[in-house]
Design an enzyme around this catalytic site. Structure first.
Site: not given
Lengths: 528, 336
Positions: A224, A226, A231, A246, A272, A394
Site C-alpha cells: 500500500e 506510504k 501516523r 505514534r 495516516e 517501508k
C-alpha cells in the site's frame, strides 16, 4: 518539593537520555505518593490545574519589584518563570518548603481568586531552585528535555517492564497515579484499561534493504502507499474519542473534527492523518500548521481540514483483533468502513502487483504529493507492538539529491558536544542588483555521515572558520555536501523560500568546487 | 578647589587622574598606569611605569614576561603615597590575589576606584576593606537583581559529592585561569577533597605562582602528564573555552562538564555551554553586595564602569543617589 526540585534541576542540565532516565527512575522509586504522581503528571499530560499563570506572576512581581528592573532581568534571562524564581524577594530565613502533594492540594481546592496568595506563600517558603521547580510544575510544560514517553519509560523501569506495558494502561489512569505505582511495585493488580479508549502500542516497519529482496516472496505480501502525514491511532468508545500520535501522546485537542467523526463508533483504528482539500493530499507543511496545538480556531479547521486515511483495525466493538492476520484485519476494516461510513475518512488502497519488478515501476512512478513510498506488509502477520523484524517493510521513494555548500556549523550535544555536527548548507542565487551570485541557506542536516567523516568535517570547520557566534561557526563557503532529502516544499519561514523534508548528508564532495554546486532555481524546480 | 570631574575623568585611554597625571587600568599603553588587579582587561602590557600591589606585579610578570612594563613600583598595602597633586593608597578589594581598590584623595575629596570586587570570603586573597568616600567607582558585571551568588563552600561541596557519586566519569571543571581556578582548588581542599587535581596547561603557571606566594593548594599536576587510568573519576580543571574543545575528548566518552561562574545562575547559559553541573560561584559582587557596598561607602556620587550599568544606575536613582555610567571602553563585561 526539595527532592523534586533537585531532580528537575539535574534533568535540565543532563544531556544523555540514559542519564535522564536514571535520574527519573531513582526519583520515582524513592519519592512518596502522591508527590511522585504529581511530578509524573507535570512531566506527561500536565497537572489538572487551571491557573491564570502569566497574569498572576506579573501581578505578584508588580507588587514586589520595580518594573524597569523586572524587564531588564526578564530580557536577560529569557524566561519569565525563571526570572521570577531568581528575583523573588525571599524572607531571610527559609523554613522547610511545603511537600509537593500539599502544594497541589492547596491549588486544586482553592478558588481562582485565592491562587495568587497561595503561590506567593509557597514562593516565600522555597529557596531559589525550589521556586524555579515549583513555577515549572504549575506553569505547564517544564521543558527540561523529558518527553512524556521518557517519563513513562522511567515508571516502567521500576518494574523492569517495557514502556508499552505502561502505555497500554496509561489513558485509563488519572494523576496522581497511585494505582500505577502500586502495580509497578507489585502491590496490586494491573489497572484495567478496559473502559476508556486507551492507546495501544503501534506496529512499525523496518526500511527494506537490498539484502532483504531475495528473501521476500511477492505472494506473501500486500502493498500500500506510504502517505506523507503523521501516523495516528484513533480510539473511540462510548462517545469518548482520542487521537494518539505514534508515541502515544494524546493529540485529540488539535483535531476536534476527527473526534466528532468517530463519536458514534466503538473502534481502535490505525491510519495516516493528512490535510486533504477537494480529494487532494496537501503537502506536509499544511499538516504541520495543525500540530502541537492545545486548541484550534475555526479558520484553521476551514483552511487546513484534517482527514484520516485508514490502514488497519485493532479493535471493533470491544473485540481485540490484533492477533488476526493482516488479510483478515483488512477484510474487517473494509466491511466496517463500508457499513459505518465514518466521516472524514477513507481507506488507504492496496496496490495490486504480481512481481516485485512490477511494483518497482509503480514505486518509481510515484511522484505525486503526499506519497512517501510504499509499504510491504506480510499478509499472515498479526498486529504486533513495536518494530518486530520481518513483518512490515517501508520502501521509501528514492531520495532527491542536490549539491549544496556548507555555510554554518553548530556544536552537537551529549556525546557530540565537542564536535561540530549540525550543518547548515545553501545553494546559489543571483545577488540582487549585481552580476554576482550569493549563497542562501536551504536546510540543516545532522546525519548521514560516519564517525570518521564527522571528525573530518569537524577539522574542516575549525580550520575554515570566518566568524563565531556562540555555539555556531560560519565557514569559508568551499565545501560541497551532496544532500539527500525526501521533498522540497515552499516555505515562508526560510529566507530562501523553500524547506527540505528530512535532509541528510549523502556524500561529502571534497573534490567538487563550490562554484559548481546547485542553484536555488534548480531547487525550486523540485517542488512537487 | 575644582570639582572632582575636572581632575578625574574618563578618556579614550581609560580613567584619567589629571591631578596626578596617571591612568587607572588603561586599556592601551600609557606613561603611568595604576593597576587594580591582574586580569587581562585591567592589566595590559606595554606601560612605561606601573604602580600596583606586589602580587599584581608578580601576576603581570608571569602572564606577559618580566619586561612587560618599563618600570614597576610596588604599592604597599594601605600606605599613603603622594603623586602630583593627590595622595594614593591601595586597599584590598577581595576580588582575586593582589586585587586592590585605589583610594585617591585631594583636599577634602576622596574617591575610591574599586576595580572588580566581592564581599564573599575567598581563601586565596585578602578580604574587601570598606573605605568611606565621596565618589565610589564601581563595577557592574552582575548588576541585575537576578544575580545572587551561592556560597563558594556550598558549591564546592556539591562538586565533591558529584565526584563521589560518579566514580567512573571524569569531572571537567571550567574556570577562569586567574583567581577562580585557585579559589576553587582552595575551596575543594577545605571540603576535604585531597586527590590530585589535574590542570590544563593554561592554568599551570598561575597556579604555581599562587603556591610560590604561600597559598596552600595541595597536589596539583599538569593534565598532560596523567594516564587515562588516572583521569578516570578524577577532577580536571581547564579554561572555559576548553570545556567543549577538542582537548576535552581525552576525558573519556562522557565527562561531567562543570562550570564555576556567576553566569551559571541563569539556566540558559549553562545549557548553551553543555554544562551538566553549573556552580554559581563568582569573584564579583552580586546584586545585594553591590547595593550594600555602595550604601556603606556613604558616597554621594557613584560612577558605574563595565557591566550592566543601566540597571544599577536606575536602582541607585530609585535610592536617591547620583549615579552615572562612565562608558569606559575596553573592559569585558562578560568575563568571568
Amino acid at each position: 518539593m526539595r527532592a523534586f526540585a533537585e531532580v528537575l534541576d539535574c534533568l535540565s542540565t543532563t544531556q544523555s537520555r540514559t542519564g535522564k532516565l536514571a535520574l527519573l527512575t531513582d526519583y520515582l522509586r524513592s519519592a512518596p505518593d502522591p508527590d511522585r504522581g504529581w511530578a509524573l503528571a507535570a512531566l506527561t499530560d500536565g497537572l489538572p490545574l487551571r491557573i491564570g499563570f502569566r497574569r498572576i506572576l506579573s501581578d505578584l512581581m508588580a507588587e514586589r519589584t520595580d518594573p524597569v528592573l523586572f524587564k531588564l532581568s526578564r530580557d536577560f534571562v529569557g524566561d519569565t518563570a525563571e526570572t521570577v524564581s531568581l528575583m523573588w524577594p525571599a524572607p531571610e530565613s527559609i523554613v522547610e518548603p511545603p511537600r509537593l502533594g500539599e502544594v497541589v492540594d492547596w491549588l486544586l481546592n482553592a478558588k481562582p481568586s485565592e491562587h495568587a496568595a497561595i503561590i506567593a506563600t509557597i514562593l516565600d517558603r522555597c529557596n531559589v531552585r525550589e521556586r524555579w521547580a515549583f513555577l515549572k510544575l504549575i506553569g505547564g510544560a517544564p521543558r527540561v528535555g523529558v518527553s512524556a514517553r521518557l517519563a513513562k519509560t522511567a515508571v516502567a523501569q521500576i518494574a523492569g517492564l517495557d514502556v508499552s506495558a505502561v502505555e497500554e494502561v496509561w489513558h485509563a489512569l488519572k494523576p496522581p497515579y497511585a494505582e500505577l505505582f502500586s502495580w509497578v511495585e507489585g502491590r496490586s493488580e494491573r489497572p484495567d484499561p478496559g473502559s476508556v479508549p486507551v492507546f495501544r502500542p503501534m506496529m512499525l516497519a523496518h526500511p527494506v534493504e537490498d539484502a532483504d529482496w531475495p528473501t521476500l516472496d511477492p505472494n506473501e505480501f500486500a502493498a500500500e502507499w506510504k502517505w506523507d502525514g503523521i501516523r495516528v491511532q484513533v480510539a473511540a468508545k462510548a462517545g469518548d474519542v482520542r487521537v494518539y500520535s505514534r508515541t502515544g501522546d494524546d493529540i485529540s485537542p488539535a483535531f476536534p473534527e476527527i473526534r466528532s467523526a468517530f463519536s458514534h463508533h466503538d473502534v481502535v483504528a490505525d491510519g495516516e492523518l493528512l490535510v486533504v482539500r477537494q480529494g487532494t493530499v496537501a503537502p506536509f507543511n499544511d499538516l504541520q500548521q495543525r500540530l502541537n496545538r492545545k486548541s484550534v480556531t475555526g479558520k484553521m479547521l476551514r483552511e487546513h481540514p484534517a482527514h484520516l486515511r485508514l490502514y488497519d483495525l485493532l479493535f471493533t466493538r470491544g473485540e481485540d483483533i490484533r492477533m488476526l492476520s493482516f488479510d483478515d484485519r483488512r477484510r474487517r476494516l473494509e466491511n466496517w468502513h463500508a457499513s459505518e461510513r465514518p466521516l472524514l475518512t477513507d481507506l488507504s488502497a492496496l496496490v495490486e502487483f504480481d512481481t516485485f519488478s512490477e511494483l518497482e515501476d509503480l514505486w518509481r512512478g510515484a511522484r505525486e504529493a503526499g506519497i512517501e513510498g510504499l509499504m510491504l506488509k506480510r499478509r499472515a502477520s498479526p498486529y504486533l507492538a513495536g518494530r518486530p523484524k520481518g513483518h512490515w517493510f517501508k520502501w521509501k521513494r528514492a531520495a532527491l539529491t542536490l549539491d549544496c555548500v556548507l555555510m554554518y556549523a553548530q556544536r552537537g550535544s551529549g556525546k557530540r558536544s565537542s564536535l561540530y555536527s549540525d550543518f547548515t548548507f545553501g545553494v546559489w542565487r543571483p545577488r540582487e542588483g549585481s552580476n554576482e551570485r550569493e549563497l542562501v541557506p536551504v536546510g540543516k542536516a545532522y546525519s548521514g555521515f560516519t564517525d570518521a567523516e564527522l571528525r573530518d568535517l569537524d577539522r574542516f570547520i575549525r580550520a575554515n572558520t570566518t566568524e563565531t557566534f556562540g555555539p555556531v561557526r560560519a565557514v569559508v563557503p568551499k565545501l560541497v555536501l551532496e544532500i539527500a532529502f525526501d521533498a522540497v516544499q515552499p516555505s515562508s519561514r526560510h529566507k530562501s523560500g523553500v524547506a527540505m523534508r528530512f535532509p541528510r548528508i549523502h556524500r561529502i564532495r571534497w573534490d567538487k568546487p563550490a562554484e559548481e554546486a546547485d542553484t536555488l532555481e534548480a531547487t525550486m524546480a523540485l517542488i512537487g | 578647589m575644582r570639582p572632582i570631574e575636572h581632575w578625574l575623568y574618563p578618556t579614550p585611554q581609560g580613567l584619567y587622574c589629571e591631578a596626578g597625571d596617571f591612568y587607572i587600568d588603561p586599556p592601551r599603553p600609557v606613561d603611568r598606569a595604576l593597576i587594580t588587579h591582574g586580569h587581562s582587561d585591567h592589566a595590559r602590557s606595554g606601560h612605561a611605569h606601573v604602580l600596583a600591589t606586589p602580587e599584581t606585579i608578580a601576576i603581570m610578570k608571569v602572564r606577559y614576561g618580566a619586561a612587560c612594563a618599563g618600570a614597576f613600583q610596588s604599592a604597599h598595602w594601605g600606605a599613603q603615597q603622594k603623586i602630583g597633586d593627590v595622595t594614593v593608597r591601595f586597599v584590598p578589594a577581595g576580588h582575586i590575589l593582589g586585587s586592590a581598590q585605589i583610594v585617591i584623595e585631594r583636599g577634602d575629596c576622596r574617591a575610591v576606584i574599586s576595580g572588580d570586587y566581592k564581599r564573599a570570603s575567598d581563601p586565596t586573597c585578602r578580604p574587601f576593606e570598606l573605605v568611606t568616600c565621596d565618589v565610589f567607582v564601581t563595577e557592574a558585571t552582575f548588576a541585575l537583581p537576578v544575580f545572587r551568588h551561592e556560597r563558594g563552600e556550598d558549591e564546592a561541596r556539591r562538586l565533591v559529592q558529584s565526584i563521589a557519586r560518579n566514580a567512573e566519569r571524569t569531572h571537567l571543571l571550567g574556570v577562569y585561569g586567574l583567581g577562580k581556578c585557585q579559589r576553587m582548588i582552595a575551596l575543594l581542599r577545605q571540603q576535604g577533597y585531597h586527590d590530585p587535581i589535574w590542570l590544563h596547561g593554561a592554568l599551570v603557571g598561575l597556579t604555581a605562582l599562587f603556591q610560590d606566594l604561600g597559598i596552600e593548594l595541595g597536589d596539583c599536576r599538569p593534565a598532560s602528564t596523567a594516564t587515562d587510568a588516572e583521569l578516570k573519576g578524577a577532577l580536571v580543571m581547564c579554561p572555559p573555552s576548553a570545556l567543549l574543545d577538542r582537548w576535552s575528548r581525552r576525558m573519556g566518552e562522557d565527562p561531567v562538564r562543570v562550570f564555576a561562574s556567576g553566569w551559571m545562575r541563569v539556566r540558559g547559559r549553562a545549557r548553551q555551554r553543555g554544562v551538566e553541573l553549573p556552580l554559581v560561584v563568582s569573584d564579583h559582587a552580586d546584586w545585594p553586595e553591590l547595593l550594600n557596598t555602595i550604601v556603606e561607602t556613604g558616597a554621594e556620587d557613584v560612577w558605574v564602569t563595565h557591566g550592566r550599568e543601566d540597571a544599577l544606575v536606575h536602582q541607585l536613582s530609585l535610592m536617591g543617589r547620583r549615579a552615572r555610567a562612565l562608558d569606559l571602553v575596553g573592559y569585558e563585561d562578560d568575563a568571568e
